[in-house]
Design a protein around this motif. Structure first.
Motif, short mmCIF file in Angstrom:
data_model
loop_
_atom_site.label_atom_id
_atom_site.label_comp_id
_atom_site.label_asym_id
_atom_site.label_seq_id
_atom_site.Cartn_x
_atom_site.Cartn_y
_atom_site.Cartn_z
N GLY A 85 40.50 42.92 47.83
CA GLY A 85 40.10 42.78 49.22
C GLY A 85 38.83 41.95 49.28
N GLY A 86 37.76 42.50 49.84
CA GLY A 86 36.48 41.81 49.86
C GLY A 86 35.85 41.81 48.48
N THR A 87 35.21 40.70 48.12
CA THR A 87 34.64 40.58 46.78
C THR A 87 33.21 40.05 46.84
OG1 THR A 87 35.66 38.39 46.56
CG2 THR A 87 36.83 40.26 45.60
N PRO A 88 32.24 40.89 47.17
CA PRO A 88 30.85 40.45 47.14
C PRO A 88 30.45 40.09 45.70
CG PRO A 88 30.96 42.83 47.36
CD PRO A 88 32.36 42.32 47.51
N ASP A 89 29.48 39.21 45.59
CA ASP A 89 29.08 38.71 44.27
C ASP A 89 28.13 39.70 43.60
OD1 ASP A 89 28.94 36.99 42.13
OD2 ASP A 89 27.32 35.79 42.98
N VAL A 90 28.73 40.79 43.10
CA VAL A 90 27.94 41.84 42.44
C VAL A 90 28.42 41.97 41.00
CG1 VAL A 90 27.43 43.10 44.55
CG2 VAL A 90 29.53 43.61 43.30
N GLU A 91 27.58 42.59 40.17
CA GLU A 91 27.86 42.62 38.73
C GLU A 91 29.20 43.25 38.36
OE1 GLU A 91 25.76 44.07 34.54
OE2 GLU A 91 24.64 44.12 36.43
N PRO A 92 29.60 44.40 38.95
CA PRO A 92 30.91 44.96 38.55
C PRO A 92 32.06 43.99 38.81
CG PRO A 92 29.61 46.60 39.73
CD PRO A 92 28.89 45.29 39.87
N TRP A 93 32.00 43.26 39.93
CA TRP A 93 33.05 42.29 40.22
C TRP A 93 33.00 41.11 39.26
CZ3 TRP A 93 37.52 40.81 41.40
CH2 TRP A 93 37.82 39.48 41.74
N GLN A 94 31.82 40.64 38.94
CA GLN A 94 31.69 39.52 38.01
C GLN A 94 32.31 39.86 36.66
OE1 GLN A 94 27.45 38.97 37.97
NE2 GLN A 94 27.41 37.89 39.94
N LEU A 95 32.03 41.06 36.15
CA LEU A 95 32.60 41.49 34.88
C LEU A 95 34.11 41.59 34.97
CD1 LEU A 95 32.44 42.59 32.00
CD2 LEU A 95 31.97 44.85 32.97
N LEU A 96 34.62 42.15 36.07
CA LEU A 96 36.06 42.29 36.23
C LEU A 96 36.73 40.92 36.32
CD1 LEU A 96 38.68 43.81 36.70
CD2 LEU A 96 38.00 44.12 39.10
N TYR A 97 36.13 40.01 37.10
CA TYR A 97 36.72 38.68 37.26
C TYR A 97 36.75 37.93 35.92
CZ TYR A 97 37.71 34.03 39.02
OH TYR A 97 38.29 32.80 39.25
N GLU A 98 35.67 38.02 35.17
CA GLU A 98 35.63 37.36 33.86
C GLU A 98 36.70 37.91 32.93
OE1 GLU A 98 31.67 38.04 32.59
OE2 GLU A 98 30.77 36.69 34.08
N THR A 99 36.89 39.23 32.96
CA THR A 99 37.90 39.84 32.10
C THR A 99 39.29 39.44 32.54
OG1 THR A 99 36.42 41.74 31.80
CG2 THR A 99 38.71 42.01 31.11
N ALA A 100 39.54 39.44 33.85
CA ALA A 100 40.84 39.02 34.37
C ALA A 100 41.15 37.58 33.97
CB ALA A 100 40.88 39.18 35.88
N SER A 101 40.16 36.71 34.07
CA SER A 101 40.36 35.30 33.69
C SER A 101 40.67 35.18 32.21
CB SER A 101 39.12 34.48 34.03
OG SER A 101 38.87 34.51 35.42
N ARG A 102 39.97 35.94 31.38
CA ARG A 102 40.16 35.87 29.93
C ARG A 102 41.58 36.26 29.53
NH1 ARG A 102 36.66 39.80 28.06
NH2 ARG A 102 35.03 38.44 28.90
N TYR A 103 42.15 37.22 30.26
CA TYR A 103 43.48 37.72 29.91
C TYR A 103 44.58 37.16 30.82
CZ TYR A 103 41.39 40.90 26.56
OH TYR A 103 40.70 41.42 25.48
N ASN A 104 44.25 36.07 31.55
CA ASN A 104 45.23 35.37 32.38
C ASN A 104 45.89 36.26 33.43
OD1 ASN A 104 44.94 32.83 30.96
ND2 ASN A 104 46.10 33.78 29.29
N VAL A 105 45.09 37.13 34.03
CA VAL A 105 45.58 37.97 35.12
C VAL A 105 45.42 37.18 36.43
CG1 VAL A 105 45.29 40.14 36.36
CG2 VAL A 105 44.86 40.05 33.90
#
Length: 254
Positions: A88-108
């Motif tokens: 949904g909404g994704t403010p630029d906060v640390e938990p989201w940054q970590l999740l987004y980086e992990t999702a990108s790494r595993y091609n999610v």
């Protein structure tokens, strides 16, 4: 299934065709600048899934980017290799940054969801109720929660993340609410959520509260508990009952 992740949310949805979605995965914010000693993804949710012989999750759905909802996601991505991440909404906060980086790494594949979207998935009709596309980010990130209604046959489940009074009022004003059978109660049963008007509109048969045992926030708040009691709506609580599961064949709830 509401998984007991302590003071947080973790919901497993099993679709009729066998596909699986995990909406939120618990987590704990750092205490005194130090990382928590438990990973709710690897240490709590993964063992439960393995106990059910689950080795693959198809969808992760993030209600909103707070640690008590998405803290367990990075390890679950690594272990269960989901295909998609709904947000949904994704403010630029640390938990989201970590999740987004992990999702990108595993091609999610990251898929943003907005109110008005409707689609079929796994034999279920999915309605996205919030957030609203084009609205500015809410001052309170709880009110940017991804809110989903899942409809199977004659039965429906409303998953609300942490929405509070302001978001509930918007849903009422914009006419997207209707009666549902099961309500995942917003914000762990906080007194800032599940207003009288909102509960009257959705009028569930059951409410589910995900909250930690003897948590310091007093969730669910006595006012909210009384609101359900006064309407004769049973509240199923992870802090009292532990793991909570409700199933349906499209007609019966069991």
């Amino acid at each position: 299934t509401a998984i007991d992740v302590g003071q947080g949310d973790g919901l497993l949805v099993t679709f009729p065709d066998g596909r699986l979605m995990l909406m939120d995965a618990g987590g704990f914010p750092p205490i005194g600048g130090r990382a928590p000693g438990i990973d709710t993804g690897e240490d709590v949710i993964a063992p439960y899934l393995w106990s059910r012989s689950i080795r693959k999750i198809d969808i992760l759905a993030m209600s909103h980017a707070q640690a008590d909802h998405i803290g367990g996601f990075p390890s679950l991505i690594r272990i269960f290799r989901p295909t998609e991440l709904w947000i949904g909404g994704t403010p630029d906060v640390e938990p989201w940054q970590l999740l987004y980086e992990t999702a990108s790494r595993y091609n999610v594949q990251v898929m943003a969801m907005f109110s008005g979207a409707q689609f079929e998935y796994g034999g279920v009709r999915v309605r996205v109720l919030s957030p609203f596309d084009g609205d500015p980010p809410a001052r309170n990130p709880n009110n940017d929660s991804l809110t989903l209604e899942l409809i199977y046959g004659h039965r429906s489940f409303l998953l609300t993340g942490d929405i509070e009074r302001k978001a509930e009022e918007l849903l009422l004003e914009r006419g997207v609410l209707r009666q549902v059978d099961v309500l995942k109660v917003g914000h762990h049963g906080s007194r800032t959520s599940t207003t009288e008007a909102f509960l009257e509109a959705v009028n569930p048969i059951y409410g589910i509260v995900s909250a930690g045992y003897a948590n310091r926030f007093r969730h669910p708040h006595p006012t909210v508990v009384e609101r359900f009691d006064s309407k004769g709506i049973p509240l199923l609580r992870t802090d009292v009952h532990g793991l909570v599961t409700i199933s349906t064949d499209g007609d019966r709830l069991f």
